[in-house]
Design a protein around this motif. Sequence first.
Motif, PDB file in Angstrom:
ATOM      1  N   GLN A   5       0.799  -1.214   0.000  1.00  0.00           N
ATOM      2  CA  GLN A   5       0.000   0.000   0.000  1.00  0.00           C
ATOM      3  C   GLN A   5       0.844   1.281   0.000  1.00  0.00           C
ATOM      4  O   GLN A   5       0.300   2.376   0.057  1.00  0.00           O
ATOM      5  CB  GLN A   5      -0.916   0.010   1.225  1.00  0.00           C
ATOM      6  N   VAL A  53       1.602   3.471  -5.262  1.00  0.00           N
ATOM      7  CA  VAL A  53       1.552   4.686  -6.073  1.00  0.00           C
ATOM      8  C   VAL A  53       2.895   5.402  -5.974  1.00  0.00           C
ATOM      9  O   VAL A  53       3.453   5.550  -4.878  1.00  0.00           O
ATOM     10  CB  VAL A  53       0.443   5.654  -5.587  1.00  0.00           C
ATOM     11  N   ARG A  89      -2.124   5.554 -16.130  1.00  0.00           N
ATOM     12  CA  ARG A  89      -2.276   4.739 -14.922  1.00  0.00           C
ATOM     13  C   ARG A  89      -2.484   5.642 -13.700  1.00  0.00           C
ATOM     14  O   ARG A  89      -1.617   5.758 -12.830  1.00  0.00           O
ATOM     15  CB  ARG A  89      -1.040   3.856 -14.711  1.00  0.00           C
ATOM     16  N   ASP A  91      -4.128   5.143 -11.195  1.00  0.00           N
ATOM     17  CA  ASP A  91      -4.140   4.347  -9.967  1.00  0.00           C
ATOM     18  C   ASP A  91      -2.738   4.073  -9.434  1.00  0.00           C
ATOM     19  O   ASP A  91      -2.562   3.724  -8.262  1.00  0.00           O
ATOM     20  CB  ASP A  91      -4.845   3.010 -10.211  1.00  0.00           C
ATOM     21  N   ARG A  92      -1.716   4.256 -10.297  1.00  0.00           N
ATOM     22  CA  ARG A  92      -0.349   3.920  -9.897  1.00  0.00           C
ATOM     23  C   ARG A  92       0.601   5.117  -9.856  1.00  0.00           C
ATOM     24  O   ARG A  92       1.665   5.018  -9.228  1.00  0.00           O
ATOM     25  CB  ARG A  92       0.245   2.871 -10.861  1.00  0.00           C
ATOM     26  N   ARG A 320      -6.931  12.359  -3.335  1.00  0.00           N
ATOM     27  CA  ARG A 320      -7.440  11.502  -4.418  1.00  0.00           C
ATOM     28  C   ARG A 320      -6.942  10.052  -4.291  1.00  0.00           C
ATOM     29  O   ARG A 320      -7.514   9.154  -4.905  1.00  0.00           O
ATOM     30  CB  ARG A 320      -7.047  12.059  -5.781  1.00  0.00           C
ATOM     31  N   LEU A 321      -5.897   9.835  -3.484  1.00  0.00           N
ATOM     32  CA  LEU A 321      -5.329   8.518  -3.341  1.00  0.00           C
ATOM     33  C   LEU A 321      -5.933   7.736  -2.179  1.00  0.00           C
ATOM     34  O   LEU A 321      -5.547   6.584  -1.941  1.00  0.00           O
ATOM     35  CB  LEU A 321      -3.810   8.616  -3.143  1.00  0.00           C
TER      36      LEU A 321
END
Length: 323
Positions: A5, A53, A89, A91-92, A320-321
């Motif tokens: 995470q 991330v 991406r 999300d990453r 946002r994460l």
Amino acid sequence: MSRAQRIDTHQHLVPPRYAKWMGEKGIRPGGIDLPSWSPSAALKFMDGHGIAVGILSLSTPGVYFGDVPEARRWAREVNEYAAEVVADRPDRFGFFATLTLPDVEGALAEAEYALDTLHADGIVLLANNDGRYLGDPGFEPLLQFLHERQATVFVHPGELPGPEVPGIPTFTADFLLDTTRTAISLILSGSMEKYPGIKFILAHAGGFVPSISYRILLTMLNTKNKAQQAWALLDQKHQVPKQLSVLRKFYYDIALSASPSALPSLLEVASPDHITYGSDFPFAPAVAVGFLNKTFERYPLDAGLRAAIDRGNSENLFPRLKG
């Protein structure tokens, strides 16, 4: 908190055209060769090191080499490239936008474009820009803008405005001094008080800031001529001189700093909710990151603090994460 995470606030990108430009200039940032990089290589690295991330940023030397139009063109190209990587991406990846300091007018325009149009997660600033540190009065219009935007600003070191020591790469110690100088510059200039909306993340555990905190205090007191009385004025919660509370306003990443000697100093100075995970990939090779990760994982920390460093503190910086 699972290792998978982690949010990495100190991860770099090397756009292909920028790498070619650096090669043409013969630049070896930090005294080492520019590493190869690609989004796929970054994802492979992240998957192998528990990083969910990576917030990407351009490392030193940035884009300014005395030519303002050139710097503005390259800042725009680097930022648009970074935005494309994130768009592929989201999300990453996230990114800190590159600016054009010491060109303040260009920096203001690029910061507005990057934040409003490209939706950058924050801004990266070099600790010194053509020899001028971030507390320089000429940079106040940019700091005012970033304060009003409540921006997260990643402060990355660069080459010191002085000669190198033959045989010693500048990343070894000069980078740490560069970060330390700009932190002190922000403190002594009053910028930390005037622009509290800026969330400054200092690279590499703040350089020498934690270990020389009382020397910074002496400098502050000498500047204000209050050395005789202030030693007795303690922050009752933290039992340190109140003037040192300014150091708890900075954020600090642990990139290349999760050692048994560096972590105690950082934990003594930093606010627990102001420490973030950092890798320094690809300038730090994967094997070095793995070694430091294991060192960090073995260090005796409260589970809640470890989870905050790995992810929670960064979620607060980048909402946002969350999730």
